[in-house]
Scaffold this active site. Structure first.
Site, short mmCIF file in Angstrom:
data_model
loop_
_atom_site.label_atom_id
_atom_site.label_comp_id
_atom_site.label_asym_id
_atom_site.label_seq_id
_atom_site.Cartn_x
_atom_site.Cartn_y
_atom_site.Cartn_z
N ARG A 1 0.85 -1.19 0.00
CA ARG A 1 0.00 0.00 0.00
C ARG A 1 0.89 1.24 0.00
O ARG A 1 1.75 1.38 0.88
CB ARG A 1 -0.92 -0.01 1.23
CG ARG A 1 -1.73 1.26 1.39
CD ARG A 1 -2.77 1.17 2.52
NE ARG A 1 -3.48 2.44 2.59
CZ ARG A 1 -3.34 3.34 3.58
NH1 ARG A 1 -2.56 3.09 4.62
NH2 ARG A 1 -3.99 4.47 3.54
N HIS A 28 -2.74 11.04 0.60
CA HIS A 28 -2.22 10.80 1.95
C HIS A 28 -1.54 12.10 2.40
O HIS A 28 -0.35 12.11 2.71
CB HIS A 28 -1.29 9.59 1.97
CG HIS A 28 -1.08 8.97 3.32
ND1 HIS A 28 -1.26 7.63 3.58
CD2 HIS A 28 -0.69 9.50 4.50
CE1 HIS A 28 -0.98 7.37 4.84
NE2 HIS A 28 -0.62 8.50 5.44
N GLU A 41 -7.53 8.74 6.03
CA GLU A 41 -7.82 9.38 7.32
C GLU A 41 -8.30 10.82 7.21
O GLU A 41 -7.61 11.75 7.66
CB GLU A 41 -6.59 9.30 8.23
CG GLU A 41 -6.11 7.89 8.49
CD GLU A 41 -5.02 7.81 9.56
OE1 GLU A 41 -4.45 8.85 9.92
OE2 GLU A 41 -4.76 6.70 10.05
N ASN A 65 -7.60 1.98 9.81
CA ASN A 65 -6.28 2.15 10.44
C ASN A 65 -6.49 2.13 11.94
O ASN A 65 -7.22 2.97 12.48
CB ASN A 65 -5.66 3.48 10.03
CG ASN A 65 -5.29 3.54 8.55
OD1 ASN A 65 -5.38 2.52 7.85
ND2 ASN A 65 -4.87 4.70 8.10
N TYR A 105 -4.61 1.91 15.78
CA TYR A 105 -3.39 1.96 16.59
C TYR A 105 -3.64 1.76 18.07
O TYR A 105 -2.86 1.13 18.75
CB TYR A 105 -2.67 3.30 16.36
CG TYR A 105 -2.05 3.38 14.98
CD1 TYR A 105 -0.80 2.83 14.74
CD2 TYR A 105 -2.75 3.93 13.91
CE1 TYR A 105 -0.24 2.84 13.48
CE2 TYR A 105 -2.20 3.95 12.64
CZ TYR A 105 -0.94 3.41 12.43
OH TYR A 105 -0.40 3.41 11.17
N GLU A 148 -3.70 -0.05 8.08
CA GLU A 148 -2.52 0.35 8.87
C GLU A 148 -2.67 -0.21 10.27
O GLU A 148 -3.74 -0.12 10.87
CB GLU A 148 -2.39 1.88 8.99
CG GLU A 148 -1.92 2.57 7.75
CD GLU A 148 -1.78 4.09 7.96
OE1 GLU A 148 -1.54 4.54 9.10
OE2 GLU A 148 -1.92 4.80 6.96
C1 FCB Z 1 -1.48 7.30 10.59
C2 FCB Z 1 -1.02 7.80 9.25
C3 FCB Z 1 0.34 7.27 8.85
C4 FCB Z 1 1.28 7.17 10.01
C5 FCB Z 1 0.65 6.47 11.18
C6 FCB Z 1 1.54 6.29 12.37
O1 FCB Z 1 -2.38 8.22 11.13
O2 FCB Z 1 -1.94 7.46 8.26
O3 FCB Z 1 0.82 8.09 7.82
O4 FCB Z 1 1.77 8.41 10.34
O5 FCB Z 1 -0.51 7.16 11.57
#
Ligand code: FCB
Length: 447
Positions: free
Chosen positions: A89, A133, A178, A304, A306, A358
């Protein structure tokens, strides 16, 4: 799950636990890795401008060289292939292919992406292309950027040209990465480019991002392009810090701002009423027909993930209070949050195919004797892949998983201080070294 595991024996996930068609990948974005900021006719982007104010970036760095991926394409394609991934990607730098964001195309810029998609194809790797992006041509920002409704048509033209030139060699196309980040961090808190601090503008920007997505999907489909089209959203489950009614209400509103503000218009054709009410005069101007344009059928949605978040009405939530370990970004490591997020989305929406586009973490990553033994990242990835699997077992149609990131890179306002790669980049020599997590991912993908 959720705790950093240093015991390799506890790593139980196998490739064969997933469908054979599952897409395993790694992800990057143009500004974060390409460098070559002033090479071959690339125009300046809003991130170049933003980096010119040293206080904006933790280490006062910029993206002019980054990982120099632009000049090391073949080496990096070999690196990607060596991992055994099925897909890569990446994003197109709009100012590299259209320096002013409208008008003339930059052939040298397109040549680079031609070589990229051809190189992936030669190596048997699917191309997951993202159109936006965050590296907007500065020339468009000078005309109001995403706050100016005209940008939707410029984005649409750009999207169609990219698909016309590269579409035959990509597996999927995603419009935006995002939109919450672009809208809120770029225009309300101002910690990301273009660095504005105005809530009304932020929500108008968000609306134009979604509108441009819908317009681009229609225009691309009108070209008889048959491959899956989608959008990528950053999402987190948001919990109340306590069961006190004000915390519960705050968590619901925050969920509206981060999750429902995007999911509802895309999949239900309307903004959530509670957020509209909360915004009052700052609610975006929406023209007749906009919502129908936004709610185009989606072939996939990228998630995405985290970390999770907590909401507290009276004070800022102290992330340390969970007792769970944090990444170098200060984000709580909480893999079950990914399962909870996916199953909740599945319950509340009629979802298209889902990709985890992500997932990953920043860790200290000391290099010792030429090696990076990043057991913390390895455990993070393992636990989140397992959490993805758990969601699939509960009925969520997840088709793939992409590690963020292929290699250490420019982490926006954190500069080069935060390392997310499974491949280490020595910024002095630009040498790439596979970390333990990359070697583990490689062995997982061998099956
Ligand atoms: C996301 C972004 C990516 C990277 C990660 C850690 O928000 O899409 O570019 O910075 O966080």
């Amino acid at each position: 799950m959720g705790k950093v595991s240093s015991d390799i024996q506890s790593l139980v996930i196998k490739k064969s636990d997933f469908p054979a068609s599952f897409t395993w990948g790694v992800a990057t974005s143009s500004f974060q890795i390409e460098g070559a900021g002033q090479q071959d006719g690339r125009g300046p982007s809003i991130w170049d401008t933003f980096c010119e104010t040293p206080a904006h970036i933790a280490d006062q760095s910029n993206g002019l060289v980054a990982c120099d991926h632009y000049n090391r394409l073949d080496e990096d394609l070999d690196l990607i292939a060596s991992l055994g991934v099925k897909a890569y990607r990446f994003s197109i730098s709009w100012p590299r292919v259209q320096p002013l964001g409208q008008g003339a195309w930059n052939e040298a810029g397109f040549d680079f992406y031609e070589r990229l998609v051809d190189g992936l194809r030669q190596r048997g790797i699917e191309a997951f292309l993202t159109l936006y992006h965050w590296d907007l041509p500065q020339a468009l920002q000078d005309q109001g950027g995403w706050n100016n409704r005209d940008i939707c048509q410029h984005f649409c033209n750009y999207a169609c040209e990219v698909v016309r030139r590269l579409g035959d060699r990509v597996a999927t196309v995603c419009t935006h990465n995002e939109p919450w980040v672009v809208s809120i961090l770029g225009h309300e808190t101002g910690i990301f480019a273009p660095g504005l601090k105005d809530r009304k503008i932020a929500y108008q920007v968000g609306h134009h991002l979604l509108l441009s997505h819908g317009m681009a999907l229609q225009a691309i489909r009108a070209m008889s392009f048959q491959k899956p089209l989608g959008i990528v959203l950053n999402q987190s489950p948001i919990y109340p810090a306590s069961q006190a009614p004000e915390d519960v209400a705050k968590a619901r509103l925050d969920d509206g701002i981060v999750v429902r503000w995007y999911m509802d218009p895309l999949l239900k054709g309307a903004y959530p009423a509670d957020v509209i009410e909360w915004l009052g005069d700052d609610a975006p101007e929406v023209h007749a027909g906009d919502m129908a344009q936004i709610a185009q059928p989606l072939d996939f949605i990228g998630v995405n993930y985290y970390t999770r978040n907590f909401s507290c009405a009276s004070q800022t939530w102290d992330v340390a209070s969970t007792g769970n370990p944090l990444t170098e970004m200060g984000w709580e490591i909480y893999a079950p949050g990914l399962t909870e997020l996916l199953t909740r989305l599945h319950a509340d929406y009629t979802l298209p195919a889902v990709y985890i586009t992500e997932n990953g973490g920043a860790f200290k990553d000391p290099m010792v004797n030429g090696q990076v033994d990043d057991q913390d990242r390895l455990a993070y990835l393992h636990d989140h892949i397992q959490a993805t699997h758990t969601a699939m077992a509960q009925g969520v149609d997840v088709r793939g998983y992409f590690v963020w990131s292929l290699m250490d890179n420019f982490e926006w306002a954190s500069g080069y201080e935060k390392r997310f790669g499974i491949v280490h980049v020595d910024y002095a020599s630009l040498r790439r070294t596979l970390k333990q997590s990359a070697l583990w991912y490689q062995s997982l993908l061998k099956g």
